[in-house]
Structures are given as C-alpha cells and as structure tokens.
Design an enzyme around this catalytic site. Structure first.
Site, PDB file in Angstrom:
ATOM      1  N   SER A  34       0.832  -1.206   0.000  1.00  0.00           N
ATOM      2  CA  SER A  34       0.000   0.000   0.000  1.00  0.00           C
ATOM      3  C   SER A  34       0.864   1.254   0.000  1.00  0.00           C
ATOM      4  O   SER A  34       1.727   1.416   0.878  1.00  0.00           O
ATOM      5  CB  SER A  34      -0.893   0.041   1.236  1.00  0.00           C
ATOM      6  OG  SER A  34      -1.842  -0.973   1.174  1.00  0.00           O
TER       7      SER A  34
ATOM      8  N   HIS B 252      -4.145  -0.370  -4.887  1.00  0.00           N
ATOM      9  CA  HIS B 252      -3.123  -1.276  -5.429  1.00  0.00           C
ATOM     10  C   HIS B 252      -3.344  -1.393  -6.927  1.00  0.00           C
ATOM     11  O   HIS B 252      -4.440  -1.704  -7.369  1.00  0.00           O
ATOM     12  CB  HIS B 252      -3.264  -2.683  -4.834  1.00  0.00           C
ATOM     13  CG  HIS B 252      -2.623  -2.848  -3.495  1.00  0.00           C
ATOM     14  ND1 HIS B 252      -1.490  -3.596  -3.292  1.00  0.00           N
ATOM     15  CD2 HIS B 252      -2.965  -2.369  -2.290  1.00  0.00           C
ATOM     16  CE1 HIS B 252      -1.153  -3.571  -2.014  1.00  0.00           C
ATOM     17  NE2 HIS B 252      -2.041  -2.826  -1.376  1.00  0.00           N
TER      18      HIS B 252
ATOM     19  N   HIS C 190      -3.522 -10.495  -1.124  1.00  0.00           N
ATOM     20  CA  HIS C 190      -3.460 -10.711   0.329  1.00  0.00           C
ATOM     21  C   HIS C 190      -4.322 -11.901   0.691  1.00  0.00           C
ATOM     22  O   HIS C 190      -5.334 -12.162   0.039  1.00  0.00           O
ATOM     23  CB  HIS C 190      -3.998  -9.489   1.080  1.00  0.00           C
ATOM     24  CG  HIS C 190      -3.309  -8.201   0.759  1.00  0.00           C
ATOM     25  ND1 HIS C 190      -3.541  -7.503  -0.400  1.00  0.00           N
ATOM     26  CD2 HIS C 190      -2.397  -7.487   1.467  1.00  0.00           C
ATOM     27  CE1 HIS C 190      -2.794  -6.413  -0.412  1.00  0.00           C
ATOM     28  NE2 HIS C 190      -2.089  -6.373   0.703  1.00  0.00           N
TER      29      HIS C 190
ATOM     30  N   TYR D  83      -6.435 -12.089   3.003  1.00  0.00           N
ATOM     31  CA  TYR D  83      -7.806 -11.669   3.337  1.00  0.00           C
ATOM     32  C   TYR D  83      -8.690 -11.485   2.105  1.00  0.00           C
ATOM     33  O   TYR D  83      -9.910 -11.359   2.217  1.00  0.00           O
ATOM     34  CB  TYR D  83      -7.823 -10.394   4.187  1.00  0.00           C
ATOM     35  CG  TYR D  83      -7.254  -9.145   3.528  1.00  0.00           C
ATOM     36  CD1 TYR D  83      -7.929  -8.493   2.504  1.00  0.00           C
ATOM     37  CD2 TYR D  83      -6.048  -8.615   3.953  1.00  0.00           C
ATOM     38  CE1 TYR D  83      -7.408  -7.354   1.897  1.00  0.00           C
ATOM     39  CE2 TYR D  83      -5.514  -7.478   3.364  1.00  0.00           C
ATOM     40  CZ  TYR D  83      -6.190  -6.855   2.339  1.00  0.00           C
ATOM     41  OH  TYR D  83      -5.678  -5.744   1.740  1.00  0.00           O
ATOM     42  N   GLU D  84      -8.081 -11.467   0.916  1.00  0.00           N
ATOM     43  CA  GLU D  84      -8.900 -11.374  -0.300  1.00  0.00           C
ATOM     44  C   GLU D  84      -9.586 -12.706  -0.591  1.00  0.00           C
ATOM     45  O   GLU D  84     -10.386 -12.811  -1.522  1.00  0.00           O
ATOM     46  CB  GLU D  84      -8.029 -10.968  -1.495  1.00  0.00           C
ATOM     47  CG  GLU D  84      -7.500  -9.547  -1.414  1.00  0.00           C
ATOM     48  CD  GLU D  84      -6.601  -9.216  -2.588  1.00  0.00           C
ATOM     49  OE1 GLU D  84      -7.103  -8.975  -3.689  1.00  0.00           O
ATOM     50  OE2 GLU D  84      -5.362  -9.206  -2.402  1.00  0.00           O
TER      51      GLU D  84
ATOM     52  N   ALA E 144       2.411  -1.175   4.234  1.00  0.00           N
ATOM     53  CA  ALA E 144       2.045  -0.134   5.195  1.00  0.00           C
ATOM     54  C   ALA E 144       1.752  -0.869   6.496  1.00  0.00           C
ATOM     55  O   ALA E 144       1.254  -2.003   6.471  1.00  0.00           O
ATOM     56  CB  ALA E 144       0.810   0.608   4.713  1.00  0.00           C
TER      57      ALA E 144
ATOM     58  N   MET F 210      -0.769  -6.776   7.351  1.00  0.00           N
ATOM     59  CA  MET F 210      -1.528  -7.909   6.823  1.00  0.00           C
ATOM     60  C   MET F 210      -0.871  -8.562   5.602  1.00  0.00           C
ATOM     61  O   MET F 210      -1.567  -9.123   4.743  1.00  0.00           O
ATOM     62  CB  MET F 210      -2.944  -7.439   6.441  1.00  0.00           C
ATOM     63  CG  MET F 210      -3.694  -6.738   7.555  1.00  0.00           C
ATOM     64  SD  MET F 210      -5.276  -6.110   6.990  1.00  0.00           S
ATOM     65  CE  MET F 210      -5.765  -5.061   8.370  1.00  0.00           C
ATOM     66  N   SER F 211       0.429  -8.457   5.506  1.00  0.00           N
ATOM     67  CA  SER F 211       1.072  -9.019   4.295  1.00  0.00           C
ATOM     68  C   SER F 211       2.524  -9.381   4.582  1.00  0.00           C
ATOM     69  O   SER F 211       2.906  -9.579   5.729  1.00  0.00           O
ATOM     70  CB  SER F 211       1.019  -7.971   3.178  1.00  0.00           C
ATOM     71  OG  SER F 211       1.809  -6.849   3.526  1.00  0.00           O
TER      72      SER F 211
ATOM     73  N   ASN G 184       0.046   4.569  10.519  1.00  0.00           N
ATOM     74  CA  ASN G 184      -0.823   4.907  11.664  1.00  0.00           C
ATOM     75  C   ASN G 184      -0.238   4.312  12.931  1.00  0.00           C
ATOM     76  O   ASN G 184       0.599   3.401  12.875  1.00  0.00           O
ATOM     77  CB  ASN G 184      -2.234   4.325  11.434  1.00  0.00           C
ATOM     78  CG  ASN G 184      -2.207   2.821  11.203  1.00  0.00           C
ATOM     79  OD1 ASN G 184      -1.898   2.352  10.093  1.00  0.00           O
ATOM     80  ND2 ASN G 184      -2.480   2.059  12.226  1.00  0.00           N
TER      81      ASN G 184
ATOM     82  N   HIS H  31      -8.726   2.358   5.996  1.00  0.00           N
ATOM     83  CA  HIS H  31      -7.818   2.167   4.853  1.00  0.00           C
ATOM     84  C   HIS H  31      -7.474   3.522   4.220  1.00  0.00           C
ATOM     85  O   HIS H  31      -6.360   3.722   3.736  1.00  0.00           O
ATOM     86  CB  HIS H  31      -8.466   1.225   3.825  1.00  0.00           C
ATOM     87  CG  HIS H  31      -7.562   0.895   2.672  1.00  0.00           C
ATOM     88  ND1 HIS H  31      -6.356   0.222   2.835  1.00  0.00           N
ATOM     89  CD2 HIS H  31      -7.664   1.153   1.342  1.00  0.00           C
ATOM     90  CE1 HIS H  31      -5.773   0.086   1.659  1.00  0.00           C
ATOM     91  NE2 HIS H  31      -6.540   0.651   0.733  1.00  0.00           N
TER      92      HIS H  31
END
Ligand code: HPA
Length: 279
Positions: free
Chosen positions: A36, A67, A89, A91-92, A119, A217-218, A241, A253
């Site tokens: 990201s 992306h 990812h 989560y996709e 990120a 998450m990656s 963040n 996001h």
C-alpha cells in the site's frame, strides 16, 4: 506428481514463456513488491515495459483499492528489475498459491533479491507516522503458512531454516544508503495477521508483550517463500498509523493510503538507490 501440481507447473511455465517473449529474454536481478502506497516509489527508475497482471496466467488483479495490478520491467544501474505494482493478500480469500506465485515467478525469471514493502501500524513510541522501518525479523500470526502441503518448488526444502529471513547484508546496504541520504530509517519486528479487520487494543497490548513493533496484513508469506527458495530478502514498512489503542483515533484504509502518500519522496529516494545498488 499429482494433477494439481502439474497444473501449477504448467501455469508457471506459460507465464514465464509469455514474460520472456515480451521482454526479449532480459534477466532481472531484483523483484520489488509494492505494498500500500509504494507503487510510485520506483518512479526514479527507467520503465522499459509494462504487462497487466491479467495477461500473465499465474497472476491476477488485486481487489484492494490503491493497489495497481501491473508487472513492470525497469532498468537499474546493475541490470534489470521486476516491479509488481500490487499484491494479493490472504484476506482477499485467495489461497497461498496465489500469494506464492509472484515470488516463484521472480525466482524462475532469474531474480536473486526480493524487496518487499507494506504499510503498517506502529506499537512503540520510537515509531511515528511517516517513518520507514526495516523489517529486522517477523512474527507470523497469520494462522497459516505458505509452505504447508505439497512442496511448491523443487528448490524449497521441507523444513526451511528461518534464522535470517531478512538478509543482514541487504539491511546493511539499506542503512548505508539511508545514512548518505540523511533518511532516518527505523528497524523493528513486524507481526503479520490475516486481516481484513484491524486489531483490537487488547490484541495490540498482547502483540507488544511478545515483541512486535509494527503490525500488518502481508509480507510474511512472500518473505518465507523467498527465503525458502534461497533468495536474499529485504522488507520495509511505511508507518501509516499508530496501532489500535496506541492513539485514540479509529483506523481506516483511507488513513493508511493518505499517510503513506506523505512519505513518498523518502520511499522514492531510498528505493531508487537500493534498486540501483542491488547486485
Ligand atoms: N494494522 C494492520 N495492518 C495495517 C495497519 C494496522 O494498524 N496499518 C496498515 N496496515
């Protein structure tokens, strides 16, 4: 070999043949995976070619906003580089194979080095929004492992060593570049989760206790596959963040995307030089 493994091999074979045909056999040294906010970080390099992921059989369009989904060939001072503008990812809802493919493809095309980016949310005080953190090591909290099941590539051992997933040599190189460019690079431990929900404050307190500095998450699956394949790995988090509960703010996001954009000049300067020096 079973039918599924045969299909997997054929899919990779066709993808490699297609890419080689498009880019007249140019052999890349380094693969760069854009997380990201990192897609524009390669703007300092000369782009020689661009192929949408959908045209490459074993890659596919990412569903994540912000992306892109292009494979680029770039020229560096030491040769050629491959840029994956976008990543899949867990989560996709895709399986590990989809996440492994860019790394296996890079290896097959000749890459020795992999640069991974993302990120991430920050836990300790020494990390602030906008910082770039070198991932020194990771904690896999994804509840799974990309190397489970049938061994996905003949070079991957059944039980890969993980004492140095992130190459000390490449970390030294990145730190040297940062020093020259007066970039205040941070270094820390990345803890990876599947997402897509952000963490709760109680979870973040728990992750802090086990040594995590940044959460995301990656990255971990790709780093594990590249390490198992014997590639040299380096990874960077852009702190987008403070993690849940560390600041009062709610997470989104949009915030992640906006805050990484502010760090783009630093990312660009670091990545251009790194890609130019990686051999
Ligand atoms: N948590 C998980 N993933 C993230 C975060 C976060 O705070 N920020 C960016 N990606």
């Amino acid at each position: 070999m079973n039918e599924k493994a045969n299909d997997r091999k054929e899919c990779l074979r066709q993808s490699i043949a297609y890419i080689r045909e498009q880019w007249s056999e140019k052999v890349p040294k380094t693969a760069f995976i854009c997380g990201s906010g990192w897609s524009e970080a390669i703007k300092g390099l000369k782009i020689l070619g661009e192929i949408p992921f959908q045209k490459i059989k074993c890659l596919s369009r990412t569903t994540v906003e912000g992306h892109k989904s292009n494979l680029l060939l770039v020229e560096t001072k030491t040769g050629y580089g491959l840029i994956f503008q976008g990543r899949r990812h867990f989560y996709e809802g895709v399986g590990w194979e989809t996440i492994r493919n860019p790394i296996i493809l890079s290896k097959e095309l000749g890459c020795k080095n992999v640069v991974l980016t993302n990120a991430a949310g920050a836990i300790p005080e020494f990390l602030n929004v906008g910082d770039i953190m070198i991932i020194e090591d990771h904690i896999n909290f994804m509840g799974g492992n990309p190397l489970i099941g049938e061994i996905p590539h003949p070079l991957i051992p059944r039980f890969p060593d993980q004492t140095e997933v992130y190459s000390k040599q490449l970390i030294n190189l990145a730190e040297k570049i940062a020093k020259k460019k007066k970039i205040d690079l941070k270094k820390g431990i990345y803890l990876g989760l599947t997402g897509p929900a952000f963490e709760t404050p109680a979870e973040i307190r728990g992750y802090k206790a086990i040594g995590a500095d940044a959460v995301g998450m990656s990255t971990i699956p790709e780093a594990m596959v590249a390490n198992a394949l014997g590639m040299q790995v380096i990874a960077f988090s852009c702190i987008s963040n403070k993690a849940a509960g560390i600041s009062e703010e709610k997470l989104s996001h949009e915030e992640v995307t906006e805050n990484t954009a502010a760090s783009l000049p630093t990312m660009q300067s670091l990545i251009t030089q790194l890609m130019n020096e990686l051999n």
